[in-house]
Design a protein around this motif. Structure first.
Motif, PDB file in Angstrom:
ATOM      1  N   TYR A   1      29.236  -5.491 -68.197  1.00 19.40           N
ATOM      2  CA  TYR A   1      28.879  -6.545 -69.142  1.00 19.40           C
ATOM      3  C   TYR A   1      29.958  -6.691 -70.208  1.00 19.40           C
ATOM      4  O   TYR A   1      30.607  -5.721 -70.597  1.00 19.40           O
ATOM      5  CB  TYR A   1      27.544  -6.213 -69.819  1.00 19.40           C
TER       6      TYR A   1
ATOM      7  N   HIS B   1      26.399   3.312 -72.099  1.00 19.73           N
ATOM      8  CA  HIS B   1      26.110   2.597 -73.337  1.00 19.73           C
ATOM      9  C   HIS B   1      27.301   2.718 -74.277  1.00 19.73           C
ATOM     10  O   HIS B   1      27.918   3.780 -74.349  1.00 19.73           O
ATOM     11  CB  HIS B   1      24.857   3.237 -73.965  1.00 19.73           C
TER      12      HIS B   1
ATOM     13  N   SER C   1      26.017   0.200 -78.809  1.00 19.14           N
ATOM     14  CA  SER C   1      25.213  -0.972 -79.156  1.00 19.14           C
ATOM     15  C   SER C   1      24.425  -1.494 -77.957  1.00 19.14           C
ATOM     16  O   SER C   1      23.290  -1.923 -78.102  1.00 19.14           O
ATOM     17  CB  SER C   1      26.101  -2.105 -79.680  1.00 19.14           C
ATOM     18  N   ASN C   2      25.067  -1.503 -76.791  1.00 19.60           N
ATOM     19  CA  ASN C   2      24.461  -2.100 -75.598  1.00 19.60           C
ATOM     20  C   ASN C   2      24.782  -1.285 -74.351  1.00 19.60           C
ATOM     21  O   ASN C   2      25.766  -0.552 -74.323  1.00 19.60           O
ATOM     22  CB  ASN C   2      25.004  -3.524 -75.381  1.00 19.60           C
ATOM     23  N   ASN C   3      23.969  -1.485 -73.310  1.00 16.31           N
ATOM     24  CA  ASN C   3      24.329  -0.971 -71.989  1.00 16.31           C
ATOM     25  C   ASN C   3      25.449  -1.867 -71.467  1.00 16.31           C
ATOM     26  O   ASN C   3      25.260  -3.067 -71.303  1.00 16.31           O
ATOM     27  CB  ASN C   3      23.137  -1.012 -71.034  1.00 16.31           C
ATOM     28  N   ILE C   4      26.612  -1.305 -71.213  1.00  9.90           N
ATOM     29  CA  ILE C   4      27.780  -2.081 -70.819  1.00  9.90           C
ATOM     30  C   ILE C   4      28.081  -1.951 -69.325  1.00  9.90           C
ATOM     31  O   ILE C   4      28.548  -2.877 -68.701  1.00  9.90           O
ATOM     32  CB  ILE C   4      29.014  -1.644 -71.657  1.00  9.90           C
TER      33      ILE C   4
ATOM     34  N   GLN D   1      29.174 -10.140 -75.703  1.00  9.24           N
ATOM     35  CA  GLN D   1      28.057 -11.012 -75.314  1.00  9.24           C
ATOM     36  C   GLN D   1      27.560 -10.540 -73.950  1.00  9.24           C
ATOM     37  O   GLN D   1      28.087 -10.921 -72.916  1.00  9.24           O
ATOM     38  CB  GLN D   1      28.520 -12.465 -75.258  1.00  9.24           C
ATOM     39  N   VAL D   2      26.528  -9.710 -73.946  1.00  6.26           N
ATOM     40  CA  VAL D   2      26.092  -9.046 -72.721  1.00  6.26           C
ATOM     41  C   VAL D   2      25.483  -9.979 -71.680  1.00  6.26           C
ATOM     42  O   VAL D   2      25.215  -9.554 -70.567  1.00  6.26           O
ATOM     43  CB  VAL D   2      25.130  -7.871 -73.018  1.00  6.26           C
TER      44      VAL D   2
ATOM     45  N   ASP E   1      31.053  -6.637 -73.756  1.00  9.19           N
ATOM     46  CA  ASP E   1      30.435  -5.922 -74.874  1.00  9.19           C
ATOM     47  C   ASP E   1      30.175  -6.815 -76.084  1.00  9.19           C
ATOM     48  O   ASP E   1      29.365  -6.474 -76.939  1.00  9.19           O
ATOM     49  CB  ASP E   1      31.245  -4.685 -75.268  1.00  9.19           C
TER      50      ASP E   1
END
Length: 176
Positions: free
Chosen positions: A77, A58, A61-64, A81-82, A79
């Motif tokens: 992904y 992560h 903000s997001n799981n990348i 726009q996942v 980061d």
């Protein structure tokens, strides 16, 4: 049981390090630096066994990065726009797919920036080029084993596979 420790709420370690030992020579250290950097060090290998089959990295903000042991597949992904990603997946017989995906457009290009040669080594000597997955119409390059003889051909379902060579300069075909 004297071989186990049960923690019901929180384990607070004041020196910012934890050593987990099997014996004197087989152990792992988990430590936290003053800047919050976490280090996991072991004298052996590290094996992750998530019961759900997935491990994520992560970025806050997001799981990348997704490591999916169930499929098996690795996904990285974007980061920003996942919905956009690159993945590597392995199927039956070791069949491997490298895929890029752009959710908004067809702009998920794949760039190879290589400091050396690009080597493609097919066990069958056959290389196929498809247009967006159309397996009925494609370009095939075939190398004959042990001879270096090469055939380039278009394969099309409607016998309309035109082959055009367009040079912005000299086109030279040479044979000894």
């Amino acid at each position: 049981d004297y071989n186990s420790v049960k923690v019901y709420k929180e384990l607070d370690i004041k020196n910012a390090a934890l050593k987990i030992s099997y014996d004197a020579s087989n152990y792992a250290d988990i430590s936290v630096a003053s800047d919050g950097h976490l280090e996991l060090a072991t004298v052996g290998d590290i094996t992750l066994k998530p019961t759900g089959g997935q491990t994520f990295i992560h970025d806050g903000s997001n799981n990348i990065i997704e490591l999916n042991a169930a499929t098996p597949r690795i996904v990285i992904y974007d980061d920003a726009q996942v919905a956009n990603y690159c993945s590597i997946s392995v199927g039956d017989n070791g069949e491997t797919t490298l895929q890029t995906y752009d959710d908004d457009d067809a702009a998920a290009n794949l760039t190879l920036n290589v400091d050396g040669d690009i080597i493609l080594d097919s066990a069958e000597g056959i290389f196929k080029f498809y247009d967006n997955g159309d397996t009925d119409d494609y370009l095939r390059i075939r190398l004959t084993e042990g001879t270096g003889a090469t055939m380039i051909e278009t394969i099309s379902a409607g016998d309309d596979g035109t082959f055009t060579i367009k040079a912005d300069g000299t086109l030279r075909l040479d044979s000894p």
